[in-house]
Motif scaffolding. Structure first.
Motif, short mmCIF file in Angstrom:
data_model
loop_
_atom_site.label_atom_id
_atom_site.label_comp_id
_atom_site.label_asym_id
_atom_site.label_seq_id
_atom_site.Cartn_x
_atom_site.Cartn_y
_atom_site.Cartn_z
N ALA A 1 -0.28 8.56 -6.87
CA ALA A 1 0.12 9.96 -7.06
C ALA A 1 0.75 10.17 -8.43
CB ALA A 1 1.09 10.36 -5.95
N ILE A 2 1.56 9.20 -8.87
CA ILE A 2 2.23 9.33 -10.17
C ILE A 2 1.22 9.29 -11.31
CG2 ILE A 2 3.80 8.12 -11.76
CD1 ILE A 2 5.32 7.13 -9.24
N LEU A 3 0.24 8.38 -11.22
CA LEU A 3 -0.73 8.21 -12.29
C LEU A 3 -1.96 9.11 -12.12
CD1 LEU A 3 -0.68 4.30 -12.59
CD2 LEU A 3 0.69 5.99 -13.83
N ASN A 4 -1.96 9.88 -11.03
CA ASN A 4 -3.11 10.76 -10.73
C ASN A 4 -4.40 9.95 -10.65
OD1 ASN A 4 -4.30 13.19 -10.09
ND2 ASN A 4 -4.62 13.81 -12.22
N GLN A 5 -4.32 8.81 -9.93
CA GLN A 5 -5.46 7.93 -9.75
C GLN A 5 -5.86 7.89 -8.28
OE1 GLN A 5 -7.18 6.31 -12.03
NE2 GLN A 5 -5.88 6.47 -13.85
N GLU A 6 -7.04 7.38 -8.03
CA GLU A 6 -7.52 7.27 -6.65
C GLU A 6 -6.92 6.04 -6.00
OE1 GLU A 6 -11.74 6.65 -4.21
OE2 GLU A 6 -11.72 6.90 -6.39
N LEU A 7 -6.55 6.18 -4.72
CA LEU A 7 -6.04 5.05 -3.95
C LEU A 7 -7.20 4.37 -3.25
CD1 LEU A 7 -3.55 3.49 -2.82
CD2 LEU A 7 -3.59 5.11 -0.90
N LYS A 8 -7.37 3.07 -3.52
CA LYS A 8 -8.49 2.32 -2.93
C LYS A 8 -7.98 1.55 -1.72
CE LYS A 8 -8.98 0.54 -7.03
NZ LYS A 8 -9.40 -0.30 -8.18
N MET A 9 -8.41 1.97 -0.53
CA MET A 9 -7.99 1.34 0.72
C MET A 9 -9.23 0.88 1.48
SD MET A 9 -4.62 1.40 1.19
CE MET A 9 -4.28 1.57 2.92
N THR B 1 0.83 -1.21 0.00
CA THR B 1 0.00 0.00 0.00
C THR B 1 0.86 1.26 0.00
OG1 THR B 1 -0.16 -0.15 2.42
CG2 THR B 1 -1.97 -1.09 1.13
N GLY B 2 2.05 1.19 0.61
CA GLY B 2 2.96 2.33 0.57
C GLY B 2 3.41 2.64 -0.84
N VAL B 3 3.75 1.58 -1.58
CA VAL B 3 4.13 1.79 -2.98
C VAL B 3 2.91 2.22 -3.80
CG1 VAL B 3 5.09 0.67 -5.04
CG2 VAL B 3 6.01 0.12 -2.78
N ALA B 4 1.76 1.60 -3.50
CA ALA B 4 0.53 1.95 -4.22
C ALA B 4 0.18 3.42 -4.03
CB ALA B 4 -0.62 1.07 -3.73
N ARG B 5 0.50 3.96 -2.86
CA ARG B 5 0.24 5.38 -2.61
C ARG B 5 1.03 6.25 -3.58
NH1 ARG B 5 1.69 5.25 2.32
NH2 ARG B 5 -0.32 4.64 3.16
N ASP B 6 2.31 5.89 -3.80
CA ASP B 6 3.11 6.64 -4.76
C ASP B 6 2.65 6.41 -6.19
OD1 ASP B 6 6.48 7.49 -3.93
OD2 ASP B 6 4.75 7.54 -2.63
N VAL B 7 2.24 5.18 -6.49
CA VAL B 7 1.74 4.88 -7.84
C VAL B 7 0.49 5.70 -8.14
CG1 VAL B 7 0.73 3.08 -9.30
CG2 VAL B 7 2.74 2.57 -7.90
#
Length: 806
Positions: free
Chosen positions: A187-195, A179-185
């Motif tokens: 932000a990079i792709l300007n997508q929503e983080l699903k948690m 999830t830590g890497v997903a948070r950066d992903v």
């Protein structure tokens, strides 16, 4: 750190290939070293059920299997596997299939029986042996009983994935989770983080009535969360969970243990599951370990704990080494029914020291060392019991024991957009900065032209405005920052004065025939006895190592000559009779009231035997005069002023063949022949000479600037003088008298003869000097030269009682 591409896609809508994602992550500061595709070579492999097993009519070690792969007819496959039985579901390579390492399956006959495929082991599918149980690593891979028949085994086993190998910097402990890497992903792709939030169904019992938690070392354990789940059934994990763990490099063990590892990799929070029934009075005590206290860890090794370590104990004793590894006694086994789940925050420095001291490093300790999110402990515990309930059944006790002595508040930092522009050298719109902060899950408020950014505790590395500027830079894109030439004053790289002197000294020693060596800074205490040092010598005051590798390296050296003597001793044992070695290093002296020692740079040299013989020069002994000549050459090459050699007594040196080197009255070094006892102690043959120089004193010595001097225009006048003096009169004293009396016209003085014997009274010696006189503006007359000679003779007579030899 390994991250699964498919796992990331559960939290972020990723619409770019894995390699492109890796490139963009690298550009954002999370370096991806490699992208692996574990199932790249696999084709035409499906799941099948063994419906019948018969012996091979022509081979005792082969079997003929009838395998249902979801087609009209079952396949006949010949195998030598011994770990299969009827009803097992296994991966089947069909005709034309491709396996790992380029293996291709064709229809063939084995001992006269046709085989229409092959039953596959995990290794034949490219799965790592260390990530499977021993029986599965080398035998046929047995799948779960509810596995569907005829489906693509590559997809079922999670081999249709890409694994990103991350090379994280020490400050990015938050990226040690998916999830830590997903948070950066995101932000990079300007997508929503699903948690997704954990969904827990609890029973009637409350956790407060089932367990008790006490923290006796709050400085080492700042939070401890415990949850209880009863009535679980230990068994294998479902295939999806096993696939996730193998993808990130963890071997599946059981459903409960796998859940703790899964949550650790998912959220970055290490967890531990205790067998609840084995905890005495269900009472957890978090305290410092007692010195010498013992615990058998999960790897079945008895560990001895120290007082600086943190232990998880019950009322009977330790049950885990906090943050490093659990204890064997309270581990989860097949008989475990009730569980206590630990989710805590431990001091990073304490965990690092404990892990290093015990020689025990784990995925858990790696995360605690870098710092975890203290406010994520409860969420991780909730996520764990949710998954355990779903996979192992049982009843979750209501509530959680959350011992949090000193809650931590989030940091709020002022971020100035103009400061961002000034540092990056590019204009980043304020709206873009605002978006970047929100994409990283930071909270933002506008304050006029500036932004107030609240940083969640999962990013402990963000403490100042400059850290936020770095976040803007890496997500805005370093490639978008224009290339510009440096501005302002620049300086040429060069050595410092100390570095240049050291460099010159090293070259001089090499030119004199010495070989440079490097010896250990850690030594054995016996070297002081070997060097003949008295018990009250100040050199015996040493810095002792708390964790020495061995007694041979238990203290830090205060002398360097012993290390060089050991080098010569090893060479001598290999029949190398002659040797000259030197080292430029440091010695270490303890400082009262300070933790760190005083480090003094030293040049040390030792020589034994003879100089090499050449075609036009015989070998000569490397004796006192040789090593003194080396010291004089070093002093001359560095143009030092005010240097004197004086008779000296040193317990490590020969009592009559030792001199100290002084610079303007300050002791700089010692040169001479080593004491016979020292030579015997190191089992050397013949004589050995040594030189040691305190480089700090040498650095402080006066070195006048070299000035040009024209060639002399007028001739040189040479005169000799022989005198009788008492034996105790030193040559250096006479040379100093001659230099003062000779004045500016005296350009050089050498001793060319020293004689004792016939025609010289007992207790006296004859010393002969050769002197050179010269003037810059005229040719000297005989009268001027004779006058200087008379003045020199009278000065010698008056000051040291010298008599002219007739």
């Amino acid at each position: 750190m390994r991250v699964s591409y498919n796992w990331l896609k559960e939290y972020v809508n990723i619409d770019i290939p894995a390699q492109e994602l890796a490139d963009r992550l690298t550009l954002s500061g999370i370096a991806v070293d490699a992208v692996d595709e574990p199932g790249a070579e696999l084709e035409n492999i499906v799941t099948g059920r063994i419906t019948k097993i018969e012996g091979h009519p022509n081979a005792d070690k082969l079997s003929v299997c009838s395998v249902d792969v979801g087609q009209e007819k079952s396949l006949q496959i010949v195998t030598g596997a011994t770990n299969i039985k009827e009803g097992d579901i296994i991966p089947v390579a069909l005709e034309g299939a491709k396996l790992a390492k380029g293996l291709q399956i064709k229809r063939s006959k084995l001992r006269g029986i046709e085989s229409q495929g092959m039953l596959c082991s995990g290794q034949e599918l490219g799965m790592e042996a260390k990530l499977m149980s021993p029986e599965m690593a080398h035998g046929i891979l047995i799948l779960a009983e509810d596995t569907p028949i005829g489906v693509d085994a590559k997809e079922l086993l999670g081999l249709n994935d890409f694994i990103l190998e991350l090379d994280l910097t020490p400050n990015r402990g938050d990226a040690l989770s998916v999830t830590g890497v997903a948070r950066d992903v995101a932000a990079i792709l300007n997508q929503e983080l699903k948690m997704p939030a954990p969904k827990i169904v609890v029973g009637d019992e409350n956790v407060e009535s089932l367990a008790k938690i006490d923290i006796e070392a709050p400085e080492l354990c700042r939070r401890y969360v415990a949850r209880v789940i009863k009535g679980v059934k230990i068994g294998p994990s479902p295939m999806w969970l096993q696939n996730r763990l193998r993808a990130v490099g963890i071997r599946p063990i059981s459903n409960v243990v796998d859940v703790t590892n899964y949550v650790m990799m998912e959220l970055g929070q290490p967890l531990h599951a205790f067998d609840y029934d084995k905890l005495k009075n269900h009472h957890i005590i978090v305290r410092r370990a007692e010195e010498g206290e013992k615990i058998v860890s999960l790897d079945d090794v008895e560990r001895t704990l120290g007082a600086e370590m943190l232990a998880i104990t019950d009322e009977a004793g330790p049950v885990a080494v906090a943050g490093v590894m659990g204890g064997l006694y309270s581990e989860v086994t097949d008989d475990t029914v009730n569980l206590l789940i630990e989710s805590a925050y431990f001091n990073p420095i304490c965990i690092r020291r404990t892990s290093k001291s015990l020689g025990l490093r784990s995925e858990s300790s790696a995360r605690f060392e870098k710092g975890i999110d203290i406010n994520g402990c409860l969420r991780a515990a909730d996520r764990a019991v949710e998954l355990m309930h779903n996979l192992a059944g049982g009843t979750i006790a209501a509530g959680a024991i959350d011992n949090f002595p000193a809650p931590i508040t989030e940091k709020t930092i002022l971020l100035r957009p103009e400061r961002v522009d000034w540092i990056l050298g590019v204009s980043v719109p304020k709206d873009e900065i605002y978006r970047i902060m929100l994409s990283l899950q930071f909270r933002v408020q506008e304050q006029g032209d500036n932004l107030l950014v609240t940083v969640p505790t999962f990013r402990p590395d963000i403490t100042r405005e400059i850290d936020l500027v770095e976040e803007v830079a890496r997500l805005y894109g370093f490639h978008r920052v224009p290339e510009t030439l440096p501005s302002g004053a620049s300086t040429q790289g060069r050595r410092t004065q100390e570095q240049q002197i050291t460099w010159d000294a090293r070259k001089l020693m090499i030119s004199c025939g010495f070989f440079e060596v490097v010896t250990y800074s850690f030594v054995h205490p016996r070297i002081f006895d070997l060097m003949n040092l008295p018990p009250d010598s100040s050199l015996r005051q040493v810095v002792k190592l708390q964790n020495p590798l061995s007694e041979e390296q238990s203290i830090m050296r205060t002398v360097m000559v012993p290390g060089l003597l050991e080098v010569l001793q090893r060479n001598l044992n290999r029949r190398l009779q002659n040797g000259a070695v030197f080292e430029i290093g440091r010695v270490f002296y303890p400082v009262s009231g300070q933790q760190l020692p005083e480090e003094v740079p030293v040049l040390a040299a030792v020589a034994i035997g003879n100089t090499p013989k050449t075609w036009n020069q015989p070998a000569s002994p490397m004796d006192f005069y040789f090593i003194k000549g080396v010291a004089e050459q070093l002093i001359d090459s560095l143009a030092l002023e005010g240097v004197e050699f004086k008779r000296h007594q040193d317990p490590s040196f020969h009592p009559g063949r030792c001199a100290k080197i002084e610079v303007n009255g300050e002791l700089m070094g010692v040169v001479g022949e080593l004491h016979p006892n020292v030579i015997d102690n190191y089992e050397l043959s013949g004589r050995a000479v040594a030189l040691k120089i305190d480089l700090n004193v040498l650095f402080r010595a006066n070195r006048p600037v070299k000035q040009y001097q024209g060639l002399p225009k007028f001739p040189l006048v040479e005169r000799d003088l022989a005198v009788l003096v008492k034996q105790q009169v030193e040559a250096s004293e006479m040379l100093a008298i001659i230099k003062r009396a000779g004045g500016n016209l005296l350009r050089g003085t050498d001793i060319f003869d020293v004689y004792q014997g016939a025609q010289v009274p007992e207790g006296y010696k004859s010393v002969a000097f050769s002197m050179k006189f010269q003037a810059d503006d005229r040719t000297l007359t005989d009268e001027e030269t004779a006058d200087k000679m008379k003045r020199i003779a009278k000065s010698l007579e008056a000051q040291v009682g010298a008599e002219l030899r007739k």
